[in-house]
Scaffold this motif. Sequence first.
Motif, PDB file in Angstrom:
ATOM      1  N   PRO A 147       0.814  -1.234   0.000  1.00 13.20           N
ATOM      2  CA  PRO A 147       0.000   0.000   0.000  1.00 13.20           C
ATOM      3  C   PRO A 147       0.843   1.277   0.000  1.00 13.20           C
ATOM      4  CG  PRO A 147      -0.844  -1.578   1.589  1.00 13.20           C
ATOM      5  CD  PRO A 147       0.456  -2.104   1.118  1.00 13.20           C
ATOM      6  N   TYR A 148       2.072   1.187   0.456  1.00 10.93           N
ATOM      7  CA  TYR A 148       2.951   2.367   0.502  1.00 10.93           C
ATOM      8  C   TYR A 148       3.841   2.492  -0.747  1.00 10.93           C
ATOM      9  CZ  TYR A 148       1.525   2.128   5.388  1.00 10.93           C
ATOM     10  OH  TYR A 148       0.779   2.061   6.543  1.00 10.93           O
ATOM     11  N   GLY A 149       3.574   1.591  -1.727  1.00 11.78           N
ATOM     12  CA  GLY A 149       4.318   1.669  -2.995  1.00 11.78           C
ATOM     13  C   GLY A 149       5.505   0.746  -3.095  1.00 11.78           C
ATOM     14  N   TYR A 150       5.621  -0.189  -2.166  1.00  6.83           N
ATOM     15  CA  TYR A 150       6.785  -1.092  -2.188  1.00  6.83           C
ATOM     16  C   TYR A 150       6.282  -2.531  -2.292  1.00  6.83           C
ATOM     17  CZ  TYR A 150       8.901   3.150  -0.338  1.00  6.83           C
ATOM     18  OH  TYR A 150       9.287   4.448  -0.154  1.00  6.83           O
ATOM     19  N   THR A 151       5.845  -2.937  -3.477  1.00  8.86           N
ATOM     20  CA  THR A 151       5.293  -4.268  -3.704  1.00  8.86           C
ATOM     21  C   THR A 151       6.368  -5.330  -3.502  1.00  8.86           C
ATOM     22  OG1 THR A 151       3.783  -3.341  -5.331  1.00  8.86           O
ATOM     23  CG2 THR A 151       4.080  -5.732  -5.366  1.00  8.86           C
ATOM     24  N   GLY A 152       6.035  -6.346  -2.697  1.00  7.39           N
ATOM     25  CA  GLY A 152       6.969  -7.428  -2.418  1.00  7.39           C
ATOM     26  C   GLY A 152       7.789  -7.192  -1.172  1.00  7.39           C
ATOM     27  N   LEU A 153       7.755  -5.977  -0.618  1.00  6.09           N
ATOM     28  CA  LEU A 153       8.517  -5.652   0.589  1.00  6.09           C
ATOM     29  C   LEU A 153       7.613  -5.834   1.802  1.00  6.09           C
ATOM     30  CD1 LEU A 153      11.312  -4.608   1.527  1.00  6.09           C
ATOM     31  CD2 LEU A 153      10.316  -2.317   1.513  1.00  6.09           C
ATOM     32  N   TYR A 154       8.160  -6.515   2.825  1.00 10.59           N
ATOM     33  CA  TYR A 154       7.391  -6.787   4.034  1.00 10.59           C
ATOM     34  C   TYR A 154       8.177  -6.292   5.248  1.00 10.59           C
ATOM     35  CZ  TYR A 154       4.215  -9.771   1.397  1.00 10.59           C
ATOM     36  OH  TYR A 154       3.292 -10.240   0.499  1.00 10.59           O
ATOM     37  N   ALA A 155       7.388  -5.951   6.310  1.00 10.06           N
ATOM     38  CA  ALA A 155       7.981  -5.520   7.575  1.00 10.06           C
ATOM     39  C   ALA A 155       7.533  -6.474   8.674  1.00 10.06           C
ATOM     40  CB  ALA A 155       7.553  -4.098   7.906  1.00 10.06           C
ATOM     41  N   SER A 156       8.420  -6.696   9.673  1.00 10.48           N
ATOM     42  CA  SER A 156       8.076  -7.529  10.823  1.00 10.48           C
ATOM     43  C   SER A 156       8.703  -6.882  12.062  1.00 10.48           C
ATOM     44  CB  SER A 156       8.602  -8.962  10.648  1.00 10.48           C
ATOM     45  OG  SER A 156       9.994  -8.946  10.487  1.00 10.48           O
ATOM     46  N   LEU A 157       8.185  -7.236  13.232  1.00 13.71           N
ATOM     47  CA  LEU A 157       8.605  -6.594  14.475  1.00 13.71           C
ATOM     48  C   LEU A 157       9.473  -7.546  15.302  1.00 13.71           C
ATOM     49  CD1 LEU A 157       8.306  -4.019  16.215  1.00 13.71           C
ATOM     50  CD2 LEU A 157       6.389  -5.180  17.379  1.00 13.71           C
ATOM     51  N   ASP A 158      10.670  -7.035  15.673  1.00 14.00           N
ATOM     52  CA  ASP A 158      11.541  -7.772  16.596  1.00 14.00           C
ATOM     53  C   ASP A 158      11.173  -7.279  17.996  1.00 14.00           C
ATOM     54  OD1 ASP A 158      13.486  -8.888  18.131  1.00 14.00           O
ATOM     55  OD2 ASP A 158      15.155  -8.382  16.796  1.00 14.00           O
ATOM     56  N   LYS A 159      10.380  -8.087  18.707  1.00 12.61           N
ATOM     57  CA  LYS A 159       9.833  -7.655  19.994  1.00 12.61           C
ATOM     58  C   LYS A 159      10.904  -7.521  21.072  1.00 12.61           C
ATOM     59  CE  LYS A 159       5.230  -9.492  19.157  1.00 12.61           C
ATOM     60  NZ  LYS A 159       4.159 -10.398  19.616  1.00 12.61           N
ATOM     61  N   LYS A 160      11.970  -8.341  20.988  1.00  9.79           N
ATOM     62  CA  LYS A 160      13.042  -8.250  21.998  1.00  9.79           C
ATOM     63  C   LYS A 160      13.753  -6.916  21.915  1.00  9.79           C
ATOM     64  CE  LYS A 160      14.053 -13.165  22.551  1.00  9.79           C
ATOM     65  NZ  LYS A 160      15.083 -14.213  22.434  1.00  9.79           N
ATOM     66  N   ARG A 161      14.069  -6.490  20.695  1.00 10.97           N
ATOM     67  CA  ARG A 161      14.809  -5.231  20.531  1.00 10.97           C
ATOM     68  C   ARG A 161      13.890  -4.058  20.198  1.00 10.97           C
ATOM     69  NH1 ARG A 161      19.568  -6.286  16.457  1.00 10.97           N
ATOM     70  NH2 ARG A 161      17.926  -7.398  15.314  1.00 10.97           N
ATOM     71  N   ASN A 162      12.597  -4.381  19.956  1.00 13.52           N
ATOM     72  CA  ASN A 162      11.595  -3.359  19.652  1.00 13.52           C
ATOM     73  C   ASN A 162      11.985  -2.524  18.414  1.00 13.52           C
ATOM     74  OD1 ASN A 162       9.117  -2.062  20.065  1.00 13.52           O
ATOM     75  ND2 ASN A 162      10.067  -0.435  21.295  1.00 13.52           N
ATOM     76  N   ILE A 163      12.414  -3.274  17.364  1.00 18.18           N
ATOM     77  CA  ILE A 163      12.743  -2.592  16.103  1.00 18.18           C
ATOM     78  C   ILE A 163      12.028  -3.287  14.960  1.00 18.18           C
ATOM     79  CG2 ILE A 163      15.020  -1.776  16.871  1.00 18.18           C
ATOM     80  CD1 ILE A 163      16.231  -4.139  15.311  1.00 18.18           C
ATOM     81  N   VAL A 164      11.902  -2.569  13.841  1.00 18.93           N
ATOM     82  CA  VAL A 164      11.232  -3.115  12.654  1.00 18.93           C
ATOM     83  C   VAL A 164      12.287  -3.698  11.714  1.00 18.93           C
ATOM     84  CG1 VAL A 164       9.741  -2.608  10.680  1.00 18.93           C
ATOM     85  CG2 VAL A 164       9.398  -1.415  12.858  1.00 18.93           C
ATOM     86  N   LYS A 165      12.042  -4.923  11.225  1.00 16.97           N
ATOM     87  CA  LYS A 165      12.932  -5.570  10.254  1.00 16.97           C
ATOM     88  C   LYS A 165      12.218  -5.626   8.912  1.00 16.97           C
ATOM     89  CE  LYS A 165      13.280  -9.392  12.501  1.00 16.97           C
ATOM     90  NZ  LYS A 165      13.687 -10.763  12.894  1.00 16.97           N
ATOM     91  N   TYR A 166      13.004  -5.588   7.833  1.00 22.61           N
ATOM     92  CA  TYR A 166      12.433  -5.560   6.483  1.00 22.61           C
ATOM     93  C   TYR A 166      12.980  -6.730   5.672  1.00 22.61           C
ATOM     94  CZ  TYR A 166      11.234  -0.891   7.986  1.00 22.61           C
ATOM     95  OH  TYR A 166      10.729   0.173   8.695  1.00 22.61           O
TER      96      TYR A 166
END
Length: 546
Positions: A28-47
Amino acid sequence: MSRHFTELENKIKIQLQQKSSPRLSLAPYGYTGLYASLDKKRNIVKYELRYKKPLDKKLTTRTYKGKGLEEVATIDFPKDRLYLSKGIDPNAQDRTNRAEAIEALNQQRSKAILFKTVYAEWEHNKITELTQKQGKTPREARREPDRIRKHIYPHLADTPVGKITSFDLIKILTPLFKDSYDTAKKCYTALIEIFAQFEIKTNGKFKSPITTSLTIALRKSREEGIRKTGHFSAPAYWQLPMIFHTLGDYDYLSSDIVRFCILTACRLKAARHLRWSDITFDDHKGYFVIPESNNKVKGAPKESRTVYFGNLVYLLLLAQKESFLSFLLNTGRDDGYVFPKNMEADKHDQPIGEDAVSAFMKKTFHYSELKKGRLWKGKEPEEGLIQLHATSRSCFQTWALEQIDNKTNLPKYRKEVIEHCLLHSKKDAYKGAYDRSSIPSEEIYQLKNDWENFCSSYTTYGDLLWERFKYKVKVNSGDEQEALNMLCELEEDARNGVESEETKSLQCYNLGQQAIIKAQQDFKKFGGEKYLKDLEHRNSKQISES
């Protein structure tokens, strides 16, 4: 990170915290095929990028570790999408890029390694090999490295080895090949070893500058150097009995090994490394087999490494054997050297040094004889003072080829027998393949005995002649005039072709006297005084430096 990507990343983080699913598509933000996930231990977003490989239905993941949204969205993601559009797997391409980067770094590091560092490692390995595996003394083992240190090292020592080019070597080797072909050839061989060693160490990432183009570029200077290369100086062979007689005036081990080399016509290296266990005696004669490691031609068969000798060498070895028996009793070993570095009873485990033999030849024929007004030089005008190698081998071959049988008026010895005595193998491919004839040992022994008798002829017949004179003069009231009359009678008999022991003695003695006269004439003709002054100056310089 710009404000836009900061806000967007915070928004994505909030959505991931609110959602139960582990991944969030960024299409939806214009990056088809790109996904984000959350690293709960470090509280950062991974791509990560999710895609299908060419000809593969399964989804493959490419993770962007430790990278923020802005870097992924503006750099990595567009680049990987471009790879996918060309049918290239981004993960495989990433591995390739890393490998190329590592290789480039290694090449950069290898270029930073100086030649002197690579040389030092080669020098250590070379000296270890020569001393431990080939049994050379440390002084002998240093000769090859010292040659590189003198002619190559000063030019390349501080140059990064990766930046040495064929052109650099051409500039160094071209004048060296022109001036001293043999030295240049040995340096060239050593350089091949040095660069090959470093090439193996770097797993082929370093490429040796010694190439085919270098060989072609050096061809002209090689040919010029070969034309300048002279042979070892040898006297006219008829002078050899007098030279052999001169050696008898010196009671040194070096004198013994020089006489041994002349009588057997073998190379110095083979004589120096000769062990008692290599010798076979057979009724006042015998033979010895040169080990393959000490033979000039590697891989030569046993018959091409077998040296025969006659009665005179047998007696010489018999005189040497007394000290060896003490070595055998003290150590229990029967493999001591015939010509050891140290003649003490228990120290026959190192061979005499090449430098000791060379020093003896220089002291005797390049100094002591010069002081007597005799110049023993090669028979050609351009040749210098005599050297052992040619005095033994060249004189033997020339003498043997020129001997004529009195009955048939044909050559006395077959050429094949002469070549066999010099350990020369048949190099021609066809001749070597079809000529399988063997040479009877009787022929070889006959030739070697004749050669030994010729070498010792001045001493033997000269001593015999004067001993008989002394005896006859003593019997006949010691009249010197009578001895002179006898000498005149012998000379008359010799001119009339009367053959007897006395006339043979006189002929050999006269030949020796002619050799002395020629050496005295050569001293004046070829500047013996200058030779002597140069040697004395060199000796005094060495003494002052030491």
